[in-house]
Structure formats: C-alpha cells, structure tokens
Design a protein around this motif. Structure first.
Motif, PDB file in Angstrom:
ATOM      1  N   GLU A  51       0.749  -1.184  -0.036  1.00 21.66           N
ATOM      2  CA  GLU A  51      -0.146  -0.044   0.102  1.00 21.66           C
ATOM      3  C   GLU A  51       0.976   1.258  -0.109  1.00 21.66           C
ATOM      4  O   GLU A  51       0.490   2.278  -0.660  1.00 21.66           O
ATOM      5  CB  GLU A  51      -0.975  -0.005   1.345  1.00 21.66           C
ATOM      6  CG  GLU A  51      -1.964   1.069   1.309  1.00 21.66           C
ATOM      7  CD  GLU A  51      -2.936   1.085  -0.111  1.00 21.66           C
ATOM      8  OE1 GLU A  51      -3.405   2.009  -0.347  1.00 21.66           O
ATOM      9  OE2 GLU A  51      -3.245  -0.164  -0.497  1.00 21.66           O
ATOM     10  N   ALA A  52       2.149   1.186   0.845  1.00 24.03           N
ATOM     11  CA  ALA A  52       2.831   2.297   0.636  1.00 24.03           C
ATOM     12  C   ALA A  52       3.558   2.679  -0.556  1.00 24.03           C
ATOM     13  O   ALA A  52       3.460   3.849  -1.146  1.00 24.03           O
ATOM     14  CB  ALA A  52       3.901   2.188   1.792  1.00 24.03           C
ATOM     15  N   PHE A  53       3.870   1.330  -1.432  1.00 23.26           N
ATOM     16  CA  PHE A  53       4.357   1.595  -2.747  1.00 23.26           C
ATOM     17  C   PHE A  53       3.369   2.116  -3.804  1.00 23.26           C
ATOM     18  O   PHE A  53       3.648   2.887  -4.693  1.00 23.26           O
ATOM     19  CB  PHE A  53       5.028   0.204  -2.998  1.00 23.26           C
ATOM     20  CG  PHE A  53       5.794   0.399  -4.640  1.00 23.26           C
ATOM     21  CD1 PHE A  53       6.949   0.853  -4.348  1.00 23.26           C
ATOM     22  CD2 PHE A  53       5.199  -0.465  -5.491  1.00 23.26           C
ATOM     23  CE1 PHE A  53       7.543   1.029  -5.541  1.00 23.26           C
ATOM     24  CE2 PHE A  53       5.677  -0.089  -6.699  1.00 23.26           C
ATOM     25  CZ  PHE A  53       7.264   0.251  -6.789  1.00 23.26           C
ATOM     26  N   THR A  54       2.154   1.644  -3.426  1.00 25.73           N
ATOM     27  CA  THR A  54       1.014   2.084  -4.272  1.00 25.73           C
ATOM     28  C   THR A  54       0.774   3.493  -4.140  1.00 25.73           C
ATOM     29  O   THR A  54       0.785   4.245  -5.102  1.00 25.73           O
ATOM     30  CB  THR A  54      -0.107   1.448  -4.230  1.00 25.73           C
ATOM     31  OG1 THR A  54       0.095  -0.083  -4.523  1.00 25.73           O
ATOM     32  CG2 THR A  54      -1.165   1.889  -5.019  1.00 25.73           C
ATOM     33  N   VAL A  57       1.105   6.722  -6.943  1.00 21.29           N
ATOM     34  CA  VAL A  57       0.118   7.508  -7.396  1.00 21.29           C
ATOM     35  C   VAL A  57       0.206   9.000  -7.100  1.00 21.29           C
ATOM     36  O   VAL A  57      -0.257   9.706  -7.815  1.00 21.29           O
ATOM     37  CB  VAL A  57      -1.345   7.117  -6.325  1.00 21.29           C
ATOM     38  CG1 VAL A  57      -2.195   8.230  -6.624  1.00 21.29           C
ATOM     39  CG2 VAL A  57      -1.805   5.743  -6.752  1.00 21.29           C
ATOM     40  N   GLU A  58       1.035   9.260  -6.068  1.00 20.77           N
ATOM     41  CA  GLU A  58       1.104  10.698  -5.578  1.00 20.77           C
ATOM     42  C   GLU A  58       2.539  11.271  -6.310  1.00 20.77           C
ATOM     43  O   GLU A  58       2.576  12.414  -6.515  1.00 20.77           O
ATOM     44  CB  GLU A  58       1.387  10.743  -4.016  1.00 20.77           C
ATOM     45  CG  GLU A  58       0.037  10.624  -3.399  1.00 20.77           C
ATOM     46  CD  GLU A  58       0.157  10.648  -1.988  1.00 20.77           C
ATOM     47  OE1 GLU A  58       1.364  10.995  -1.591  1.00 20.77           O
ATOM     48  OE2 GLU A  58      -0.870  10.625  -1.303  1.00 20.77           O
ATOM     49  N   GLU A  59       3.475  10.521  -6.853  1.00 19.54           N
ATOM     50  CA  GLU A  59       4.740  11.035  -6.930  1.00 19.54           C
ATOM     51  C   GLU A  59       5.058  10.612  -8.577  1.00 19.54           C
ATOM     52  O   GLU A  59       5.746  11.357  -9.464  1.00 19.54           O
ATOM     53  CB  GLU A  59       5.850  10.557  -6.047  1.00 19.54           C
ATOM     54  CG  GLU A  59       5.605  11.098  -4.927  1.00 19.54           C
ATOM     55  CD  GLU A  59       6.893  11.052  -3.927  1.00 19.54           C
ATOM     56  OE1 GLU A  59       8.072  11.231  -4.485  1.00 19.54           O
ATOM     57  OE2 GLU A  59       6.826  10.857  -2.735  1.00 19.54           O
ATOM     58  N   ILE A  93      12.675  -2.810  -0.319  1.00 16.52           N
ATOM     59  CA  ILE A  93      11.411  -3.505   0.191  1.00 16.52           C
ATOM     60  C   ILE A  93      10.477  -4.084  -0.438  1.00 16.52           C
ATOM     61  O   ILE A  93       9.784  -5.250  -0.313  1.00 16.52           O
ATOM     62  CB  ILE A  93      11.213  -3.166   1.578  1.00 16.52           C
ATOM     63  CG1 ILE A  93      10.550  -1.805   1.616  1.00 16.52           C
ATOM     64  CG2 ILE A  93      12.288  -3.057   2.772  1.00 16.52           C
ATOM     65  CD1 ILE A  93      10.012  -1.174   2.910  1.00 16.52           C
ATOM     66  N   ALA A  94       9.943  -3.128  -1.459  1.00 14.45           N
ATOM     67  CA  ALA A  94       8.853  -3.479  -2.327  1.00 14.45           C
ATOM     68  C   ALA A  94       9.376  -4.608  -3.337  1.00 14.45           C
ATOM     69  O   ALA A  94       8.676  -5.291  -3.724  1.00 14.45           O
ATOM     70  CB  ALA A  94       8.520  -2.175  -3.108  1.00 14.45           C
ATOM     71  N   ALA A 106       6.149  -6.245  -4.792  1.00 13.09           N
ATOM     72  CA  ALA A 106       5.279  -5.087  -5.445  1.00 13.09           C
ATOM     73  C   ALA A 106       5.768  -4.627  -6.469  1.00 13.09           C
ATOM     74  O   ALA A 106       5.095  -3.742  -7.331  1.00 13.09           O
ATOM     75  CB  ALA A 106       5.256  -4.193  -4.171  1.00 13.09           C
ATOM     76  N   VAL A 107       7.219  -4.663  -6.743  1.00 14.45           N
ATOM     77  CA  VAL A 107       7.817  -3.900  -8.148  1.00 14.45           C
ATOM     78  C   VAL A 107       7.669  -4.900  -9.055  1.00 14.45           C
ATOM     79  O   VAL A 107       8.534  -5.881  -9.120  1.00 14.45           O
ATOM     80  CB  VAL A 107       9.260  -3.423  -7.977  1.00 14.45           C
ATOM     81  CG1 VAL A 107       9.510  -2.549  -9.203  1.00 14.45           C
ATOM     82  CG2 VAL A 107       9.068  -2.711  -6.740  1.00 14.45           C
TER      83      VAL A 107
END
Length: 210
Positions: free
Chosen positions: A61-64, A68-70, A108-109, A114-115
């Motif tokens: 969720e942090a990676f998502t 989204v924001e950057e 860590i992603a 997550a990547v």
C-alpha cells in the motif's frame, strides 16, 4: 447510520499509517518495526494489522501510494508538454529520480514482489497518448508499447544500489534502453504468444489503432 463514519475513520487511519510507514522506512530503514509505524501514526498495532494484514500488505500500500502521488503526476505532466519525444524521455528519467528519494521503499517493495512490470504499467498507462504522439512525430520506433516503457523502467531500477545515491547507474542504463527506442529499420523480435509477450502484442495493436 453508523457504517459511514466507521468507513471514514478507517480511511483516515489507513492514510495516516501509510504516510507514517513511508517516512519511517526512509528515516529508520527497512527493519523498522510495525509497532513504531503504528506509534508514529497514532493508532494501535491491532488497527494496523486489521487495515493491512501485516507487513507485506503495508509495504504494497505504501508503494502504491508513492506511485499514485509521485509517479502518476509525472505522466500527466508529460501529456501537457509540447514535444512528445522530450516529454516521454523526461517522464521516464523523473520517474527514476522519484525512486531515488525512496530507495528503501523501493528495496523492500522488490522483496515483497510489489515492483513488477504489471504494476509499473498500471501507473504509466497515462503515457500512452504521449507515446503515440512521439511515434507519429518520428521520435520513437512504432513497435514500442506502454508495457515496453514499464519494462524499461523496471530494468533500469534493477541497477539501483544503496551506495549509488546519485542514481548514476539507473540513469545510465535508462539512457541506454531509451536509445534502443529510437526509430530503426530493424524491427524488434516478435513477443511470445502467451503471457507477457501476448499482452505486449495486444497493447501494440491498441496503440496502432489509436
């Protein structure tokens, strides 16, 4: 009548935990405890587990949120630029630079899966119009797809290292990969008929018909 307030509270708690986690990963490191993240966010550890299911869910969720924001805004800005070729290259380079400021999160992603090219493609799809415009302007070879762009980013990111704070290697290999995107009389080899290649082929047809 009481369901909506609880949902709103959960959304606020989730946002606080995610932002606390992103800062904690960069300030403390990958080994930061979930207890510390929860304390920084002002919630109990049980709330964190209820919202994210554990460490891997929080990392995803942090990676998502980071994407989204950057990253998404970089793609959107490229769509408003006058020169699509320069805009496409700038968006890819700035995407790498954004990752440089969140090196720990990226690491860590990766470990949690997550990547991936699929994830990168999801957030780079806004570059589709820019890619087509660059192709029509003769700046990019016509057989490149958005999924290819995502793969280029993921491959360049694979060279990122903690002892390379200037992101020199990812920038170097991104430039090398982008050089291969320039128009050429030699066509790319065909993709596989299933899986990743099949998806790329469909994307290519979509770009051609755009």
């Amino acid at each position: 009548m009481h369901v909506q307030p609880r949902r709103a509270d959960a959304q606020r708690n989730s946002a606080r935990v995610v932002r606390a986690a992103i800062l904690a990963f960069e300030e403390v490191g990958a080994a930061v405890s979930l207890d510390e993240v929860a304390q920084r966010a002002g919630v109990g550890i049980a709330t964190l587990y209820r919202l994210f299911g554990g460490r891997d869910g929080l990392i995803r969720e942090a990676f998502t949120t980071f994407f989204v924001e950057e990253v998404e805004p970089l793609a959107l800005a490229a769509r408003a630029a006058e020169d699509p070729g320069d805009a496409l290259a700038t968006a890819l380079v700035r995407t790498l630079d954004a990752f440089a400021t969140h090196r720990v999160l990226l690491g860590i992603a990766r470990e949690t899966g997550a990547v991936t090219v699929t994830v990168a493609e999801r957030y780079l799809h806004q570059l589709g119009d820019v890619l087509v415009a660059a192709q029509r302007a003769g700046r990019v070879r016509p057989d490149i797809t958005v999924r290819d762009l995502a793969a280029v980013v993921v491959m360049a990111l694979a060279t990122a290292r903690a002892d390379d704070p200037a992101n020199a290697d990812p920038r170097r290999y991104l430039a090398l990969l982008m050089a291969g995107m320039r128009p050429s009389d030699d066509p790319l080899p065909p993709p596989a008929s299933t899986g990743f290649g099949a998806r790329a082929t469909r994307d290519s047809r979509d770009c051609t018909s755009a």
